[in-house]
Scaffold this motif. Structure first.
Motif, PDB file in Angstrom:
ATOM      1  N   MET B 392       0.822  -1.203   0.000  1.00 32.53           N
ATOM      2  CA  MET B 392       0.000   0.000   0.000  1.00 32.53           C
ATOM      3  C   MET B 392       0.860   1.260   0.000  1.00 32.53           C
ATOM      4  O   MET B 392       0.463   2.296  -0.522  1.00 32.53           O
ATOM      5  CB  MET B 392      -0.953   0.007   1.197  1.00 32.53           C
ATOM      6  CG  MET B 392      -2.046  -1.027   1.117  1.00 32.53           C
ATOM      7  SD  MET B 392      -2.841  -1.110  -0.505  1.00 32.53           S
ATOM      8  CE  MET B 392      -3.924   0.314  -0.413  1.00 32.53           C
ATOM      9  N   LEU B 393       2.047   1.157   0.581  1.00 37.80           N
ATOM     10  CA  LEU B 393       2.972   2.294   0.563  1.00 37.80           C
ATOM     11  C   LEU B 393       3.312   2.657  -0.874  1.00 37.80           C
ATOM     12  O   LEU B 393       3.232   3.815  -1.286  1.00 37.80           O
ATOM     13  CB  LEU B 393       4.240   1.910   1.328  1.00 37.80           C
ATOM     14  CG  LEU B 393       5.235   3.011   1.609  1.00 37.80           C
ATOM     15  CD1 LEU B 393       4.768   3.822   2.802  1.00 37.80           C
ATOM     16  CD2 LEU B 393       6.603   2.443   1.887  1.00 37.80           C
ATOM     17  N   PHE B 395       1.630   1.824  -3.460  1.00 40.38           N
ATOM     18  CA  PHE B 395       0.396   2.232  -4.122  1.00 40.38           C
ATOM     19  C   PHE B 395       0.148   3.730  -3.952  1.00 40.38           C
ATOM     20  O   PHE B 395      -0.103   4.454  -4.929  1.00 40.38           O
ATOM     21  CB  PHE B 395      -0.752   1.417  -3.523  1.00 40.38           C
ATOM     22  CG  PHE B 395      -2.102   1.709  -4.091  1.00 40.38           C
ATOM     23  CD1 PHE B 395      -2.429   1.305  -5.363  1.00 40.38           C
ATOM     24  CD2 PHE B 395      -3.050   2.369  -3.328  1.00 40.38           C
ATOM     25  CE1 PHE B 395      -3.682   1.564  -5.872  1.00 40.38           C
ATOM     26  CE2 PHE B 395      -4.308   2.623  -3.838  1.00 40.38           C
ATOM     27  CZ  PHE B 395      -4.619   2.225  -5.116  1.00 40.38           C
ATOM     28  N   GLY B 396       0.256   4.201  -2.720  1.00 34.74           N
ATOM     29  CA  GLY B 396       0.057   5.619  -2.456  1.00 34.74           C
ATOM     30  C   GLY B 396       1.084   6.465  -3.187  1.00 34.74           C
ATOM     31  O   GLY B 396       0.748   7.478  -3.818  1.00 34.74           O
ATOM     32  N   ALA B 397       2.340   6.038  -3.134  1.00 35.47           N
ATOM     33  CA  ALA B 397       3.401   6.788  -3.796  1.00 35.47           C
ATOM     34  C   ALA B 397       3.157   6.827  -5.301  1.00 35.47           C
ATOM     35  O   ALA B 397       3.387   7.858  -5.952  1.00 35.47           O
ATOM     36  CB  ALA B 397       4.751   6.158  -3.487  1.00 35.47           C
ATOM     37  N   MET B 399       0.293   6.788  -6.843  1.00 39.49           N
ATOM     38  CA  MET B 399      -0.772   7.749  -7.162  1.00 39.49           C
ATOM     39  C   MET B 399      -0.218   9.165  -7.217  1.00 39.49           C
ATOM     40  O   MET B 399      -0.529   9.935  -8.130  1.00 39.49           O
ATOM     41  CB  MET B 399      -1.886   7.666  -6.117  1.00 39.49           C
ATOM     42  CG  MET B 399      -2.926   6.614  -6.444  1.00 39.49           C
ATOM     43  SD  MET B 399      -4.042   6.357  -5.078  1.00 39.49           S
ATOM     44  CE  MET B 399      -5.137   7.733  -5.273  1.00 39.49           C
ATOM     45  N   VAL B 400       0.613   9.496  -6.232  1.00 38.24           N
ATOM     46  CA  VAL B 400       1.200  10.837  -6.207  1.00 38.24           C
ATOM     47  C   VAL B 400       2.084  11.037  -7.436  1.00 38.24           C
ATOM     48  O   VAL B 400       2.030  12.075  -8.104  1.00 38.24           O
ATOM     49  CB  VAL B 400       2.021  11.040  -4.915  1.00 38.24           C
ATOM     50  CG1 VAL B 400       2.704  12.391  -4.918  1.00 38.24           C
ATOM     51  CG2 VAL B 400       1.129  10.907  -3.697  1.00 38.24           C
ATOM     52  N   MET B 403       0.197  11.508 -10.753  1.00 34.29           N
ATOM     53  CA  MET B 403      -0.407  12.844 -10.843  1.00 34.29           C
ATOM     54  C   MET B 403       0.656  13.905 -11.106  1.00 34.29           C
ATOM     55  O   MET B 403       0.438  14.856 -11.858  1.00 34.29           O
ATOM     56  CB  MET B 403      -1.159  13.164  -9.552  1.00 34.29           C
ATOM     57  CG  MET B 403      -2.513  12.513  -9.457  1.00 34.29           C
ATOM     58  SD  MET B 403      -3.782  13.228 -10.493  1.00 34.29           S
ATOM     59  CE  MET B 403      -3.780  12.377 -11.961  1.00 34.29           C
TER      60      MET B 403
END
Lengths: 363, 428, 304
Positions: B392-393, B395-397, B399-400, B403
């Motif tokens: 998930m780490l 995954f979040g990175a 997304m950032v 973008m």
């Protein structure tokens, strides 16, 4: 192209790792997310059991290899994990932990003829007619009725409130507690739900104080109990809490401090006091792991697998299922026998009390 | 960092200095979380130090920053002029080709992975998200209304099917239109009072509605089963033939003279979601060229101009809301039928956030972009299972990062679907 | 009567905390028009830092409670502000001028990242500290129901008041405050007048994070139990508070926070607590129906 290739990669990574000489046992639970601490306990127990069994030469001459699946207690991920485990050709599963994960996942294991040992306590887990589930722990309704009757007899002239945290586990337990209390002629003065994950329960605590509640029967997890106790203490309410098996978590003591001594809870008779488990407990403590909560259950699940497979001479469902249903298995958590549904024949519950950071049978 | 504008020192010295500054800052950030850790000891917390891990983090930040700067500079010097922003016709051809090949891959997938249920199942999940993404695309991408509670309609669809099938024995196919209609009705009911709100006020209110529906489902036990959810939801059958080892009537494998395999159902479910998704796609593409769809796009671009031109903005907004809700309702029915068990836990805010992320990451308004983004967001965490805890780490990175690199989404498209001058019009 | 008073106190201290977090949302929204979904995680980081500081203080034998509290505030504010600044630099600044929803998704990604970062580095188990202050002032005592204002609750309210006063002074009286308000009204014009807009935005994030850190310290002080997932619920509630008060309006955020605190306290006091959040959101919808820009929000002037 991208999704296909990545998918193929994901599947391909898993497949060749399969050495055919090993028993592949899936261990599924919340290794991340809010309930990761329970997942931690499961991991420790399963790892130790696999190591011990393999050190003795494995099962039928083959070693056990563990395959972890993290469902984070999310039903959708549980289905993905179950499919991933089936695809890796696991032969047995210990898990899942949350009832809401176990229920959808068990359908998939059932389809694939994989047997499972779970600690999920919601009655629905075994009430759906699936024959591949063996529950190595008592059910919420049994646990709830034990708590309810105990409260009715022990706190005869105290005011008792029943709260839950709206989780499948907590609500199921609290409903059964309230039912058993009423059956024993003890009416709860308050029956409400709170939202788990919040921090401020001063509203409900003040309400308990206003209603003159002495004893709180709680269905839910330990974090909220710690918060309720601390906030009750702040408003000068000496609340006694009675809860279920989740109160075994030592986090309760860290969070509630001395107030944890006011917590009673039910759990299966202490596996740590089981003479059979004594050497295992010793080894855990030598490795600086306190065999609390679900550690020994995970250990026992693998012992169950070892003994059943040895008796059956294989893991095929046709051979293994009758053995599990008929047999008696001596494990770290006592002797296990299963009924037609896959529930324990003799689910014993004992009432415990926390005292000074350790739990022991309540008088 | 502002020193980058000065010409004086050599680039290497500059880069080293820049990396050093970043390392100092990163080191400060990492100090309390990586360098120190609180652990339980004898019933109370104690602090442990992890200088080794911290030092490694520092080195990683330093080297990472150097590599990042080098890569960035190389990339900038390689591309002196960006390609023209105009939407060219070759792009449209490419998109069409990509779309066709994706469709071919989607249709052929079960043939290559006939006995790999994990791949088929993940692809089915992907299908659900593609459908949800296309549905939300109507609301957010086309009509420009920010909806943070989209999951509510998904829940309405799922619970409608679950209740109709378990309580009244409705079949999947009978429940599908009813659930879609009910979800659309909810869309209108919830949308009507709040559509005069603008932008982010609408967002928070939709978020609130999503939460309200979830909390009601959680508490109204006699209706929805509360936290226990609804189990034993019947699986869809193949025109009346169930996928089971044995059943009262004939089963799928008996009818076709095949050997029983649980894979049949997985593959059937997969094709079912592909078909539903294709229907969604056809519907949305069609609506886009109709007056309704053009009104949505006009509304997104300028609400006041729409009003001035005599469009009834309430009707336009409501039609977008209802269409999006209906599609979510369909997806919900399929979700309930596939899982066989639903509970309020599957309909949380983070689900809405994921669907919104799919639409925005894909490039708002782009149908193909939604597929790509859904693939990234669904497949990434699954591939990530190999990295267990870090999944998930990452995954979040990711997304950032996506973008930051492509702020308009993977496939940006804000072109009107229909133009006045036909020579410049483009295929949807 | 005593019961209602006690619930009023509960609502006040809870609302004060929501208000502190809500200001972070509202300031960021005011200046760059985005919902900073990672703000809840910033608050969580603030809470973790204050637990860490507390444990360090006890290990080093730092004396009386007020001193420990000051150390917690200082360390938590410093590092949390640094995190707020870094989040803006990494996740939002590259998106300046991008479509409106791009930073929103970036923020959601950042929030997932931070939550997992803390879980991985500090573990999933809950972190707790013993109560710093026991007891409180008895305000009312009648028919065996004592209304107490706990020391912890009192501290929360007092610290919030002091921080708010300082904050209001900064916004209305200092050069930074003027720059901040100028950028909020018209960033282009502000830039033309020589205001460093980027710097002002950075400072806005730093101040928002600092206020969230104060809320984090107050959480540890009053409840004493935190974990890596506390940011989510608090973030949603505070965001609701910010919108209720009129997003972009600083007094509105505080008002919205208090209002939600009171609604929650009184709803769990007299009605069924499980529908508490439904009540909160319903009030939000009702308020927005009659005042579409929140309680204290400025009405949107649409320019054609």
């Amino acid at each position: 192209m991208t999704p296909l290739r990545t998918l193929a990669l994901a599947a391909g990574l898993a497949a060749p790792l399969l050495a055919h000489a090993d028993w592949l046992v899936g261990v599924a639970g919340p290794f991340t997310g809010q309930y990761a601490s329970a997942g931690d306990q499961i991991k420790k127990g399963a790892e130790a059991a696999a190591a011990d069994i393999n050190a003795k030469g494995g099962v039928l001459g083959q070693k056990i290899k563990l395959e972890y699946g993290d469902d984070a207690c999310d039903p959708k991920q549980a289905v993905a994990v179950a499919n991933a485990l089936v695809n890796k050709k696991v032969q047995f599963v210990h898990g899942h932990w949350c009832s809401s994960s176990t229920i959808p996942a068990s359908d998939i294991y059932n389809d694939a003829d994989i047997l499972m040992a779970t600690v999920s306590t919601n009655p629905q887990v075994t009430e759906r007619g699936l024959k591949n589930i063996f529950r190595i722990m008592g059910r919420d309704d049994q646990q709830g009725s034990v708590i309810g009757q105990w409260i009715a007899s022990k706190f005869k002239d105290k005011k008792v409130a029943v709260l839950d945290d709206k989780s499948a586990y907590g609500k199921g337990l609290a409903d059964e507690i309230a039912k058993a209390m009423k059956a024993a002629g003890k009416e709860p003065v308050l029956r409400e739900s709170i939202t788990a994950g919040e921090k401020d329960y001063s509203g409900i605590v003040t309400r308990l104080k206003n209603a003159g509640v002495d004893v709180l029967a709680y269905g839910g997890y330990h974090t909220e109990v710690a918060l309720l106790l601390r906030q009750a203490d702040q408003v000068g309410l000496p609340l006694v809490v009675v809860g279920g098996d989740t109160m075994t978590n030592s986090e309760l003591v860290t969070a509630a401090g001395k107030l944890a001594d006011r917590v009673y809870f039910t759990f299966t008779p202490d596996p740590r006091k089981n003479p059979q488990a004594a050497p295992i407990v010793e080894r855990f403590r030598a490795a600086k792991i306190e065999p609390e909560g679900y550690v020994l259950y995970a250990y026992a699940a693998l012992q169950l697998f070892e003994q059943a497979v040895t008796q059956a001479g294989g893991v095929e469902r046709a051979k293994l299922e009758p053995v599990l249903r008929k047999g008696k298995f001596d494990t770290a958590i006592g002797t296990l026998e299963f009924d037609e549904k896959g529930d324990l024949k003799k689910p014993a519950f004992a009432i415990y009390k926390w005292t000074g950071g350790r739990y022991d049978y309540a008088e | 960092m502002t020193a980058a504008a000065l010409p004086a020192p050599s680039p290497l010295a500059l880069r080293l200095r820049d990396a050093l500054v970043i390392t100092v800052l990163g080191g400060l950030l990492a100090l309390p979380f990586i360098g120190l850790v609180t652990v339980e000891e004898g019933g109370a917390l104690a602090v442990r130090t992890r200088w080794g891990a911290w030092a490694m983090t520092l080195v990683a930040i330093f080297l990472g920053r150097l590599a990042f700067r080098a890569a960035l500079d190389a990339w900038r010097s390689r591309k002196p002029s960006h390609k023209s922003a105009a939407f060219s016709s070759t792009d449209a051809v490419l998109r069409r080709a990509a779309g066709t090949s994706l469709l071919a891959v989607a249709l052929l997938l079960p043939i290559f992975f006939a006995d790999n249920r994990y791949v088929i199942d993940t692809a089915t999940t992907l299908g659900i998200y593609v459908m949800l993404g296309w549905g939300l695309n109507v609301v957010v991408g086309l009509a420009g209304l920010l909806d943070l509670g989209y999951v509510a309609f998904y829940a309405v669809g799922a619970y409608t099917y679950a209740l109709l099938s378990t309580q009244f024995g409705w079949s999947f196919w009978a429940a599908l239109p009813v659930a879609g209609a009910l979800a659309a009705l909810f869309g209108i009911l919830l949308g009507y009072p709040v559509l005069r709100l603008r932008g982010d006020y609408l967002a928070i209110v939709t978020l609130g509605f999503g939460e309200i529906i979830r909390i009601v489902l959680l508490n109204w036990t006699s209706f929805s089963g509360g936290p226990n959810g609804i189990g034993n939801i019947p699986r869809p059958s193949f025109f009346g033939l169930p996928f089971a080892r044995s059943a009262e009537g004939r089963t799928f494998h008996e009818f076709f003279g095949l050997e029983f395999s649980p894979m049949h159902r997985f593959i059937f479910l997969y094709y079912l979601i592909v078909a539903l998704a294709l229907l969604t796609h056809a519907l949305v593409s069609r609506l886009r060229v109709l007056p309704t769809g053009r009104a949505w796009e006009a509304l997104r671009e300028d609400e006041i101009a729409c009003k001035a031109l005599g469009l009834n903005t309430t009707t336009v907004k409501l039609s977008a809301f209802a269409t999006g809700a209906m599609l979510a309702g369909f997806a919900g029915v399929f979700f309930a039928a596939r899982q066989g068990f639903i509970s309020p836990e599957s309909f949380t805010f983070s689900e809405s956030a994921t669907i919104l992320a799919i639409v925005v990451l894909g490039g708002m308004g782009s149908q193909l972009g939604v597929v790509l983004a859904a693939a990234v967001l669904v497949v990434l965490p699954e591939v990530g299972r190999q990295f267990a805890d870090y999944r998930m780490l990452v995954f979040g990175a990711a997304m950032v990062t996506i973008m930051a690199v492509k702020p308009t989404g993977l496939l940006a498209r804000r072109e009107p679907t229909v133009r006045l001058n036909p020579s410049r019009s483009s295929a949807p | 009567m005593g019961y209602a008073l006690q619930q009023l106190i509960n609502g006040l201290s809870l609302g004060a905390m929501y208000g502190l977090i809500a200001i972070g949302y509202t300031m960021v929204y005011g200046i760059i028009g985005m919902i900073n979904f990672a703000h809840g995680e910033i608050y969580m980081i603030g809470a973790f830092l204050s637990v860490l500081t507390y444990v360090l203080c006890t290990a080093l034998g730092v004396g009386p409670t007020p001193l420990v509290l000051l150390a917690m505030l200082f360390a938590s504010i410093t590092f949390t502000a640094l995190y707020g600044w870094a989040v803006e630099r990494i996740a939002y600044r590259p998106l300046r001028g991008a479509p409106r929803l791009a930073p929103l998704i970036s923020a959601i990604g950042m929030s997932i990242f931070l939550q997992n970062y803390v879980q991985l580095t500090q573990g999933a188990r809950i972190k707790s500290v013993p109560p710093l202050w026991q007891g409180g002032v008895t305000l009312w005592s009648a028919d065996d129901f004592r209304v107490t204002f706990g020391w912890a609750q009192l501290t929360v309210v007092l610290v919030t008041l002091i921080v708010m006063a300082g904050f209001a002074w900064m916004i209305t009286r200092t050069a930074f405050g003027r720059q901040q308000r100028a950028c909020e009204q018209d960033p282009k014009m502000a830039a033309l007048l020589g205001i460093d807009v980027d710097r002002t935005i950075s400072l806005t994030f730093i101040i928002g994070a600092a206020l969230a850190a104060v809320a984090g310290v107050m959480t540890v002080l009053q409840y004493g139990v935190i974990d890596f997932s506390i940011g989510f619920i608090a973030g949603i509630k505070a965001f609701t508070a910010a919108v209720l008060g009129g997003i972009g309006s600083v007094p509105g955020a505080m008002l919205g926070g208090l209002l939600i605190g009171f609604v929650e306290a009184f709803w769990s006091a007299y009605l069924s607590p499980e529908y508490k959040d439904v009540a909160t959101f319903s009030i939000l919808v009702l308020v927005l129906l009659f005042r579409p820009t929140g309680l204290l929000g400025k009405p949107d002037v649409e320019k054609v």
